[in-house]
Motif scaffolding. Sequence first.
Motif, PDB file in Angstrom:
ATOM      1  N   LEU A  25      32.832  10.679  11.931  1.00 33.47           N
ATOM      2  CA  LEU A  25      31.989  10.343  13.090  1.00 33.47           C
ATOM      3  C   LEU A  25      32.835   9.944  14.303  1.00 33.47           C
ATOM      4  CD1 LEU A  25      29.290   8.125  11.297  1.00 33.47           C
ATOM      5  CD2 LEU A  25      29.233  10.596  11.712  1.00 33.47           C
ATOM      6  N   ASP A  26      34.092   9.730  14.060  1.00 30.65           N
ATOM      7  CA  ASP A  26      34.970   9.183  15.100  1.00 30.65           C
ATOM      8  C   ASP A  26      35.051  10.104  16.321  1.00 30.65           C
ATOM      9  OD1 ASP A  26      36.760   7.202  16.028  1.00 30.65           O
ATOM     10  OD2 ASP A  26      38.428   8.535  15.592  1.00 30.65           O
ATOM     11  N   GLY A  27      34.915   9.518  17.524  1.00 30.73           N
ATOM     12  CA  GLY A  27      35.099  10.288  18.753  1.00 30.73           C
ATOM     13  C   GLY A  27      33.898  11.090  19.189  1.00 30.73           C
ATOM     14  N   GLN A  28      32.791  10.955  18.503  1.00 28.36           N
ATOM     15  CA  GLN A  28      31.579  11.695  18.854  1.00 28.36           C
ATOM     16  C   GLN A  28      30.393  10.740  18.794  1.00 28.36           C
ATOM     17  OE1 GLN A  28      29.453  13.982  20.285  1.00 28.36           O
ATOM     18  NE2 GLN A  28      30.974  15.421  19.509  1.00 28.36           N
ATOM     19  N   ARG A  29      29.588  10.662  19.866  1.00 28.92           N
ATOM     20  CA  ARG A  29      28.479   9.706  19.846  1.00 28.92           C
ATOM     21  C   ARG A  29      27.096  10.354  19.952  1.00 28.92           C
ATOM     22  NH1 ARG A  29      29.311   4.718  19.151  1.00 28.92           N
ATOM     23  NH2 ARG A  29      27.254   4.246  19.968  1.00 28.92           N
ATOM     24  N   ASN A  30      27.015  11.698  20.007  1.00 29.85           N
ATOM     25  CA  ASN A  30      25.660  12.273  20.019  1.00 29.85           C
ATOM     26  C   ASN A  30      25.120  12.327  18.599  1.00 29.85           C
ATOM     27  OD1 ASN A  30      24.863  15.115  19.060  1.00 29.85           O
ATOM     28  ND2 ASN A  30      26.961  15.401  19.820  1.00 29.85           N
ATOM     29  N   TRP A  31      23.851  11.979  18.448  1.00 31.16           N
ATOM     30  CA  TRP A  31      23.296  11.823  17.096  1.00 31.16           C
ATOM     31  C   TRP A  31      23.092  13.145  16.383  1.00 31.16           C
ATOM     32  CZ3 TRP A  31      18.622  14.042  15.934  1.00 31.16           C
ATOM     33  CH2 TRP A  31      17.683  14.225  16.961  1.00 31.16           C
ATOM     34  N   VAL A  32      22.905  14.246  17.121  1.00 30.58           N
ATOM     35  CA  VAL A  32      22.632  15.519  16.447  1.00 30.58           C
ATOM     36  C   VAL A  32      23.854  15.944  15.621  1.00 30.58           C
ATOM     37  CG1 VAL A  32      21.997  17.947  16.731  1.00 30.58           C
ATOM     38  CG2 VAL A  32      21.014  16.230  18.263  1.00 30.58           C
ATOM     39  N   SER A  33      25.028  15.993  16.268  1.00 27.34           N
ATOM     40  CA  SER A  33      26.258  16.370  15.551  1.00 27.34           C
ATOM     41  C   SER A  33      26.570  15.371  14.434  1.00 27.34           C
ATOM     42  CB  SER A  33      27.445  16.414  16.513  1.00 27.34           C
ATOM     43  OG  SER A  33      27.213  17.299  17.577  1.00 27.34           O
ATOM     44  N   ASN A  34      26.430  14.087  14.722  1.00 27.25           N
ATOM     45  CA  ASN A  34      26.800  13.083  13.723  1.00 27.25           C
ATOM     46  C   ASN A  34      25.872  13.089  12.511  1.00 27.25           C
ATOM     47  OD1 ASN A  34      29.089  12.183  14.976  1.00 27.25           O
ATOM     48  ND2 ASN A  34      28.132  10.432  15.977  1.00 27.25           N
TER      49      ASN A  34
ATOM     50  N   ALA B 103      24.227  15.694  11.479  1.00 27.24           N
ATOM     51  CA  ALA B 103      24.490  16.949  10.760  1.00 27.24           C
ATOM     52  C   ALA B 103      25.669  16.759   9.801  1.00 27.24           C
ATOM     53  CB  ALA B 103      24.771  18.080  11.754  1.00 27.24           C
TER      54      ALA B 103
ATOM     55  N   PHE C 242      14.664  13.062  20.871  1.00 27.83           N
ATOM     56  CA  PHE C 242      14.993  14.495  20.888  1.00 27.83           C
ATOM     57  C   PHE C 242      15.120  15.013  22.320  1.00 27.83           C
ATOM     58  CE2 PHE C 242      13.956  14.076  16.564  1.00 27.83           C
ATOM     59  CZ  PHE C 242      14.369  15.220  15.905  1.00 27.83           C
TER      60      PHE C 242
ATOM     61  N   ASP D 169      24.841   7.147  20.142  1.00 22.38           N
ATOM     62  CA  ASP D 169      24.009   6.674  21.251  1.00 22.38           C
ATOM     63  C   ASP D 169      22.574   7.109  20.978  1.00 22.38           C
ATOM     64  OD1 ASP D 169      26.172   5.624  22.662  1.00 22.38           O
ATOM     65  OD2 ASP D 169      26.625   7.571  23.550  1.00 22.38           O
TER      66      ASP D 169
ATOM     67  N   SER E 141      24.926  11.540  25.629  1.00 23.35           N
ATOM     68  CA  SER E 141      25.719  10.515  24.965  1.00 23.35           C
ATOM     69  C   SER E 141      26.892  10.138  25.861  1.00 23.35           C
ATOM     70  CB  SER E 141      26.178  10.970  23.579  1.00 23.35           C
ATOM     71  OG  SER E 141      27.124  12.009  23.676  1.00 23.35           O
TER      72      SER E 141
ATOM     73  N   ASP F 295      30.052   9.772  25.429  1.00 26.81           N
ATOM     74  CA  ASP F 295      31.420  10.249  25.230  1.00 26.81           C
ATOM     75  C   ASP F 295      31.651  11.662  25.748  1.00 26.81           C
ATOM     76  OD1 ASP F 295      29.689  11.373  23.448  1.00 26.81           O
ATOM     77  OD2 ASP F 295      31.144  11.500  21.845  1.00 26.81           O
TER      78      ASP F 295
ATOM     79  N   LEU G 146      28.651  20.539  17.541  1.00 26.07           N
ATOM     80  CA  LEU G 146      28.083  20.852  16.235  1.00 26.07           C
ATOM     81  C   LEU G 146      26.576  20.587  16.231  1.00 26.07           C
ATOM     82  CD1 LEU G 146      28.605  21.565  13.213  1.00 26.07           C
ATOM     83  CD2 LEU G 146      28.994  19.123  12.823  1.00 26.07           C
TER      84      LEU G 146
END
Lengths: 194, 194
Positions: free
Chosen positions: A31-40, A42, A79, A193, B82, B84, B94
């Motif tokens: 999860l490091d370095g990414q704060r959008n919930w969709v990618s995280n 997934a 969303f 976020d 987000s 970041d 992703l």
Amino acid sequence: MPHAESSLVPAEIETKSQFWSHVYDQLEPLLDGQRNWVSNLANTSALIYNALLAFPAHFGTETDKAVNWCGFYIESSHFPKSTDLNSENKQLLLGPFCGKPACQFINVTPNKARGVCAAAYMDAKTKLVPDVEVYPGHIACDGETKSEIVCPLVSGHQVLGVLDLDCLALAGFDEEDQKGLEKIAELVVKACDW
Amino acid sequence: MPHAESSLVPAEIETKSQFWSHVYDQLEPLLDGQRNWVSNLANTSALIYNALLAFPAHFGTETDKAVNWCGFYIESSHFPKSTDLNSENKQLLLGPFCGKPACQFINVTPNKARGVCAAAYMDAKTKLVPDVEVYPGHIACDGETKSEIVCPLVSGHQVLGVLDLDCLALAGFDEEDQKGLEKIAELVVKACDW
């Protein structure tokens, strides 16, 4: 390390408690370095799902005890905007997941809500359901599911959505899984976020 | 019908052409009534991935020919905001997928882009890669992947992202898969608000 390897489970891991602690440790860098919930979300559902398939001591790939679905339902306001959002009913919408196709939304309007995910969301408490057939108002996205666990994603006083897992075995999940998944839910909430 | 059953593949389906036509027909009702891309791409990747696992004539579950990843990378501006987001580099992030954990983002900034997904996005053309090892600048999220196909999601003159599939066999995908996936990519683009 290629990302896919985060879902491997070393042979020395035998107990559920060791397993969930291992998954938690693998999730943090993912999860490091990414704060959008969709990618995280997934990557989180992929990590949990594939790690469970690689953990034959308790789950694995056998069709009588495997986890067959792992993913998220998130409250619709988080969303990207879309034209069809039904403003009369409060809904959780299908988020990232691994497993077979699933219901698009879950109604969480008071007096209209039903099913395990809605209950976990509305009570802000984990629901451990050993036999989904006898759960009042159970929504069957997959007739093969026998048991389920649903953890709410809680941020302060707000419930953002739920983390939902289905199992092909009766009573597939126990208090150790609950403890492990609640810690993961907490980590995921903080990592994004909203 | 429970949603999970949409990914079953009837025994009479033998050719890739029949297979992709079947998957297309199953996808239409699965997207019906929902226009947010997160939920729709989650169900689309689950349908394709699980249908491929249930199609032993060409893919199936055997570890020498299965599809091991199926999902989406989407241009970052379509995601929920987000904190970041790196505005210097243009990125695909992703999206929903099935398979093991994957790279969080793909750089699609001119002169910095590399890999199959970036190429399909920047050229707005499907890339059919029979051997990823010899593809210049290939990004290995999973060292087990041998071949790959990436279809762009195109809306008018805009490329929204890509649909990416990986296979454990060399030359796992061919022109029939390309035709089938391009039709599915088109359906998905139309079914969602962007």
